[in-house]
Every structure is written in structure tokens, then in C-alpha cells.
Design an enzyme around this catalytic site. Structure first.
Site, mmCIF file in Angstrom:
data_model
loop_
_atom_site.group_PDB
_atom_site.id
_atom_site.type_symbol
_atom_site.label_atom_id
_atom_site.label_comp_id
_atom_site.label_asym_id
_atom_site.label_seq_id
_atom_site.Cartn_x
_atom_site.Cartn_y
_atom_site.Cartn_z
ATOM 1 N N GLY A 213 0.847 -1.237 0.234
ATOM 2 C CA GLY A 213 0.105 0.016 -0.074
ATOM 3 C C GLY A 213 0.898 1.330 -0.060
ATOM 4 N N ASN A 214 0.398 2.344 0.348
ATOM 5 C CA ASN A 214 0.949 3.500 0.379
ATOM 6 C C ASN A 214 0.474 4.542 1.415
ATOM 7 O OD1 ASN A 214 -0.777 5.616 -0.849
ATOM 8 N ND2 ASN A 214 -0.751 4.012 -2.397
#
Ligand code: CTP
Length: 408
Positions: A213-214
């Protein structure tokens, strides 16, 4: 936008009250009519004469002025002003006044006026850090927010007490911008428009418990959705996994992966007038996520390699499919921002690109503010100062409005 507008400025008893004098001057310069209302304790910090001189109107402090020949002695004045005002801003707003407004008290002229107010209210909480972070104050601010009051978050920094933290009154342009945005909301200039917004990160599963993810918080995209809805647009918000409440009046579609986001966008794209793609879409995803949790022993050696595949570029696809839609993209760049953003705008066939650098002060992931540069099809950069994400959202929507064909 402020010309001829009737603005009520409430000033309460905090050290930042002196800064409100500048606010009056700027409102008057912009052509607004300003009526200043002070709480009795505000007069300990700034004299009413200062505000009366700048606003060219008597300042109202008392519900029942001591001298009956004063023009403010008409006791229904708070009702009249409540109808007169296009917008009211309380800056600075102390913890005490915020608490009174939250409970609906009317024990002085200012709080009575708030109860009688028909138009929108903007509140700028300004106080010492411990008073601001106090659970009671935060609860009261939450109550105001839930009633549709526009809160201008205080800035963090050195405070009059010598302590440091959130509690400072934001600069005059930020407060003016907040009032303008509220007035845009009442103008409903996006009524009849359908705006599709994406927000937040995507999560690409490695196994049932882990993902790639980020750090995107989704706040920017949610601000765009909220601002567009307040201006009358029909808004669909496609959100990755974020911990944010759905803005009032917004239709929300929750997704996890880039593929799910791509499907949701393509399902809504044909019917929208504009797409604002603020989601931080993961560019790649594990090629074959495991069906059950990958055990440590199963990894064997020191290295564990995850093979990834490229995700669809949602915005590029939209750029190829567009018929009449206005397209806005974001470019998160740390080096040669302008060059990369211009290339991205042209390559993805966008009308507007919003460039930001997360390393700039006030533009970090999860921050309440952002520092962006807008670049349209003329490739000319419009750098904006650091401002709350909601104000950035309105600036983006101002550009979108210019790009949309005239309303039928
Ligand atoms: N975007 C998208 N689909 C992707 C990746 C990005 O729609 N798979 C959108 C983002 O929502 C954003 C814009 O494209 O509005 C730019 O995203 P960014 O990640 O900066 O651009 P990339 O084209 O992925 O380029 P790079 O990561 O190499 O900078």
C-alpha cells in the site's frame, strides 16, 4: 466574490484578537460590508474603536447597552443581523465561546446572534495548545462541525504562552479564503454537475492479512468531494481504505485494490461531467496473492521475493475514453516536479494536473494542509500558498468550473 456581501465578524477574548483588525481591513478592501461583534472579554485585548474605525460601523458588544441613546439599544438587533448576514466568521474563537455555541447558550450579544444566524458560520478556534487539545474543546468543535459549521483549523507554532503546538489564528488570507468558500457553497455554482472523485490509497493483497500500500490518507480527495457537494454537485466518491467519514451529501463507493477502483471508475465515468483522480493508486500488485497466510517457515531462505504485475492506469484509460468529461489528475513528485507534471498532464490527456511534493513543509501525507501548483493545458503553473486541503479543493473546483461547458 466579496463585493457587497454582508459579513459578520465575531471577535472573542484571545490574544489573537488584534489580528482580526487586519481581517476587517481586507474584507472592506474587497468590497464587503462588515459588522463587528465583540464579546466583553475581547475588549480587554483590542479596543472597539479600532474595529469601528476599520469597519466604519459601530461595534456591538452588549445585548443591552448601558446608554439608551446608543444605536445598539434596539434589543432585536441580533435578530436583524442574523437575517442581514451572508456569512458570519468568529475569529479568534475561544474555547469558552465555542463551548457556549455548542450548547446553544445565548448569554451575550455574540452568542445570541449565532443562534439567530440564518447564513453559514465559520469558526476559527484559537487558544493555547492544552485548551485546544482538551477533550471538552475537541468534543465541542466536533459538535459544531456535525452541525455544518465550517471550522478553520488553528495553525501549529509558537503560542503567546511560550508553549508550542496547534492554537494559532491562521493568517488573514486563509480566513478570507474560508469565507469565500462558504459563500461559494451558498452560490451552488456546481448544481446540476456530476463529479466523480477518487481518494485514498489502494491495497494490493500479498496474502489474506498483508498488502502492498502507500501512505495516502485520502484527506485531499475527501476535501474535493466535500467541497463539490457543498457547491451543489452530485458527487460520487470512490474511496480506497481510509478512516474518514463520508462528507454530507456524497455517494461513497468503497474499494480496496486498484482493479476494484478501475472497475468502479469505469462504471461511473460515462455519466460524469468531471473526474478528479486524487487517489494514490498502487502502480503494481502481487502477481499471485496467497490464499492463506504465508508462514515464516515457508519462506525458507533469507530472501523472499514478491513478483508483481502492473496495475491498470485508471486515469490514462479515462483520458482515452473521454467524450465530454473534464479530467483532473495529481502528480506527486519529489524531483523536477514541473517537468514531470507537464509530461504527465499531456501524456494522460488531462485538462488539469495538481502537482505536489510531500517533502515540502505543510504538504506531507496525512497533513491538514497542502501546497500545490495547478497546471492547465497552457502549461502555465499556478502555484498556491500553503492552505487547508478544503481550500485547495475549492481552487481545483474553480478551475473545473471554468472548464465545464456552460450550464444548460
Ligand atoms: N493514477 C491512476 N492509475 C494508476 C496510477 C496513477 O489513475 N495506476 C493516477 C493518480 O490518481 C494521479 C495520476 O494518475 O491522479 C498520477 O499518478 P502518479 O502515480 O504520480 O503517476 P504515474 O503515472 O504512476 O507515474 P510515476 O509513479 O512514475 O510518477
Amino acid at each position: 466574490m466579496l463585493t457587497g456581501k454582508h459579513i459578520l465578524l465575531g471577535v472573542t477574548g484571545g490574544i489573537a484578537a488584534y489580528k482580526s483588525a487586519l481581517l476587517v481591513r481586507e474584507f472592506v478592501r474587497a468590497g464587503a460590508e462588515v459588522q463587528v461583534v465583540m464579546t466583553p472579554s475581547a475588549t480587554q485585548f483590542v479596543t472597539p474603536l479600532t474595529f469601528a474605525t476599520l469597519s466604519r460601523r459601530d461595534v456591538i458588544i452588549e445585548m443591552f447597552p448601558p446608554s439608551p441613546d446608543q444605536p445598539t439599544s434596539q434589543w432585536t438587533k441580533h435578530i436583524d443581523l442574523g437575517v442581514w448576514a451572508d456569512c458570519m466568521i468568529i475569529a479568534p474563537a475561544t474555547a469558552n465561546t465555542i463551548a457556549k455555541i455548542a450548547t446553544g447558550m445565548a448569554d451575550n450579544f455574540l452568542t445570541s446572534l449565532v443562534l439567530a444566524l440564518r447564513g453559514p458560520l465559520v469558526v476559527a478556534p484559537t487558544m493555547d495548545v492544552d485548551m485546544y487539545t482538551n477533550t471538552a474543546t475537541q468534543h465541542n468543535i466536533g459538535v459544531l462541525r456535525s452541525r455544518g459549521v465550517h471550522i478553520v483549523e488553528p495553525e501549529a507554532g509558537e503560542l503567546a504562552s511560550g508553549l508550542s503546538g496547534p492554537g494559532r489564528l491562521p493568517d488573514t488570507p486563509v480566513l478570507i479564503e474560508a469565507v469565500k468558500n462558504v459563500l461559494k457553497g451558498t452560490a451552488k455554482d456546481l448544481a446540476g454537475r456530476r463529479i466523480l472523485v477518487t481518494a485514498g490509497p489502494t491495497q494490493e493483497p500479498i496474502d489474506p492479512v498483508r498488502y502492498l500500500g502507500n501512505r495516502s490518507s485520502g484527506k485531499m480527495g475527501f476535501a474535493v468531494a466535500s467541497a463539490a457537494a457543498s457547491r451543489g454537485a452530485a458527487v460520487t466518491l470512490i474511496a480506497g481504505p481510509v478512516a474518514l467519514a463520508t462528507p454530507p451529501g456524497v455517494q461513497r463507493v468503497d474499494v480496496h485494490t486498484a482493479r476494484e477502483m478501475a472497475d468502479a471508475v469505469s462504471g461511473h465515468f460515462g455519466a460524469c461531467d468531471a473526474l478528479v483522480m486524487s487517489a494514490a493508486v498502487a502502480d503494481f500488485a502481487p502477481a499471485s496473492p496467497a490464499d492463506s497466510k504465508i508462514k515464516r517457515e515457508a519462506l525458507g531462505t533469507e530472501r523472499f521475493v514478491i513478483e508483481c504485475v502492473k496495475n491498470p492506469d485508471i486515469l490514462r484509460t479515462a483520458g482515452e475514453m473521454r467524450t465530454h468529461q473534464v479530467l483532473v489528475g495529481f502528480a506527486l513528485e519529489t524531483d523536477n516536479g514541473l517537468e514531470h507534471a507537464r509530461k504527465k498532464r499531456a501524456g494522460k490527456k488531462l485538462d488539469l494536473i495538481v502537482l505536489n511534493d510531500p517533502r515540502v513543509d505543510g504538504a506531507a501525507f496525512g497533513s491538514e494542509t497542502n501546497v500545490v501548483t495547478l497546471i492547465g493545458s497552457d502549461d502555465k503553473p499556478e502555484p498556491l500558498p500553503r492552505m487547508p486541503k478544503l481550500d485547495v479543493a475549492h481552487r481545483i473546483l474553480d478551475r473545473v468550473l471554468q472548464l465545464l461547458p456552460a450550464a444548460r
